[in-house]
Design a protein around this motif. Structure first.
Motif, mmCIF file in Angstrom:
data_model
loop_
_atom_site.group_PDB
_atom_site.id
_atom_site.type_symbol
_atom_site.label_atom_id
_atom_site.label_comp_id
_atom_site.label_asym_id
_atom_site.label_seq_id
_atom_site.Cartn_x
_atom_site.Cartn_y
_atom_site.Cartn_z
ATOM 1 N N LEU A 144 0.839 -1.190 0.000
ATOM 2 C CA LEU A 144 0.000 0.000 0.000
ATOM 3 C C LEU A 144 0.878 1.245 0.000
ATOM 4 C CD1 LEU A 144 -2.530 -1.259 2.656
ATOM 5 C CD2 LEU A 144 -3.160 -0.613 0.326
ATOM 6 N N PRO A 145 0.532 2.251 -0.806
ATOM 7 C CA PRO A 145 1.339 3.469 -0.829
ATOM 8 C C PRO A 145 1.227 4.240 0.477
ATOM 9 C CG PRO A 145 -0.661 3.787 -2.107
ATOM 10 C CD PRO A 145 -0.623 2.337 -1.727
ATOM 11 N N ALA A 146 2.292 4.957 0.842
ATOM 12 C CA ALA A 146 2.275 5.741 2.072
ATOM 13 C C ALA A 146 1.203 6.823 2.022
ATOM 14 C CB ALA A 146 3.647 6.364 2.314
ATOM 15 N N SER A 147 1.037 7.429 0.846
ATOM 16 C CA SER A 147 -0.004 8.433 0.621
ATOM 17 C C SER A 147 -0.667 8.141 -0.714
ATOM 18 C CB SER A 147 0.578 9.854 0.626
ATOM 19 O OG SER A 147 1.143 10.179 1.885
ATOM 20 N N LEU A 148 -1.877 8.612 -0.881
ATOM 21 C CA LEU A 148 -2.634 8.315 -2.094
ATOM 22 C C LEU A 148 -1.901 8.810 -3.333
ATOM 23 C CD1 LEU A 148 -5.223 7.227 -3.351
ATOM 24 C CD2 LEU A 148 -6.274 9.469 -2.974
ATOM 25 N N GLY A 149 -1.778 7.916 -4.328
ATOM 26 C CA GLY A 149 -1.159 8.284 -5.590
ATOM 27 C C GLY A 149 0.335 8.110 -5.638
ATOM 28 N N GLU A 150 0.969 7.667 -4.530
ATOM 29 C CA GLU A 150 2.429 7.567 -4.493
ATOM 30 C C GLU A 150 2.946 6.199 -4.920
ATOM 31 O OE1 GLU A 150 3.951 8.825 -0.735
ATOM 32 O OE2 GLU A 150 3.513 10.947 -1.114
#
Length: 339
Positions: free
Chosen positions: A107-113
């Motif tokens: 899962l990305p640390a923040s959305l879109g990363e």
């Protein structure tokens, strides 16, 4: 019970969700029209281990099928699921996998990363940002999915921080009415999801939760009177926090609803009409299918009724106009979690 109008702050510049000590950053509390929160502090180190919740949930609605994808990490467990409902027959196919710890989830640390992925012996899910939108893919022994959720230029989404306290809080992005197209195959039979009739919705979550929680969530996407309508509604889990996750999307523009709407529905007849209402909304949700799920793994428990159906009624936009909603396909759910 009378409706309550809240004073919610709109955030317009990037902000970190957490302070260096892992607690909630007071400056992060509010809502935005586009994702602006850095959530990389969630899931790192031992700060509140066991309470970190990270997930990507996508649902796709179409005239023929309803599709859902879940990739999640709850620290001590990872829960993943592709699920497909054939609307004409009422037959559903799913593969729910619960793994120990979160090793099966990326899962990305923040959305879109970065991408969100789940890989187990029973399933593979890949959610990846690509030019113009998001590509959703999944494979199980019975299902193959490849869907593109377009992001039209100027399209807005609702991002909200819900603060229970300085140690427990949630950042959610609810992105409704994304035009969808692609294919879904079940047991070797392939169906095409046509753009203009198919819609994708994202529920992105990062936070630190209480152990026991009860919530309502409702969403819908479609067209009424030649306009693209997206509905986003929530209740119970935000009570007393000063925040709501209620909004209306009209042709890509977000209208925030800062009101604790009232949800009236039967818990003995889940397919009876639901009434969601207040000063800013008067909606009837009429279900045709109840997706029931339950998990009891000791420390981890879940009881869900996710009802799919249609929204009709009116919602007030930010300019004070009453916007008609007619036959908007979506869902309304009642969820109890121990996690």
């Amino acid at each position: 019970m009378s409706p309550e109008i809240l004073d919610e702050k709109e955030i317009t510049t990037p902000v970190t969700l957490t302070l260096p000590n892992g607690r909630l950053n007071p400056a992060a509390v509010g809502w935005s029209r586009t994702p602006l929160h850095d959530t990389s502090g969630i899931g790192r180190g031992m700060q509140r281990w066991g309470r970190n919740k990270r997930w990507e949930y996508w649902a796709v609605t179409s005239p023929s099928h309803i599709i859902a994808l879940t990739v999640s990490s709850l620290d001590y467990a990872a829960v993943h699921e592709p699920w497909v409902l054939h609307r004409a027959t009422g037959v559903s196919v799913g593969a729910n996998v619960t793994g120990i710890l979160g090793g099966s989830a990326t899962l990305p640390a923040s959305l879109g990363e970065g991408p969100a992925r789940a890989t187990t012996k029973k399933l593979w899910i890949d959610i990846e940002e690509v030019p113009g939108g998001t590509r959703l893919r999944a494979t199980t022994d019975r299902v193959k999915l490849d869907v593109f959720a377009a992001r039209p230029e100027g399209h807005e989404s609702l991002a909200v921080v819900v603060p229970w306290n300085e140690k427990q809080f949630q950042y959610t992005v609810k992105d409704v009415a994304r035009p969808a197209s692609g294919t879904v195959s079940v047991d070797g039979t392939t169906f095409r999801l046509e753009e203009g009739e198919s819609w994708a919705v994202l529920d992105h979550g990062r936070g630190r939760w209480p152990y026991s929680m009860h919530w309502n969530w409702g969403a819908g996407s479609g067209t009424t009177d030649g306009r693209v309508i997206g509905i986003q509604l929530g209740s119970k889990w935000t009570d007393g926090t000063g925040a709501t996750e209620n909004s209306l999307l009209v042709d890509g523009r977000l209208h925030k609803i800062s009101e604790d709407l009232i949800w009236d529905y039967s818990t003995t007849d889940w397919l009876a009409p639901w009434h969601i209402h207040g000063a800013t909304a008067d909606l009837t949700f009429t279900p045709f299918y109840d997706k029931v799920s339950a998990i009891n793994l000791g420390i981890l428990g879940n009881n869900t009724h996710q009802c799919f159906g249609h929204y009709d009624g009116e919602i007030t936009d930010s300019d004070g106009n009453r916007i008609r909603v007619a036959g908007i396909l979506g869902w309304a759910e009642d969820v109890h979690n121990r996690w």
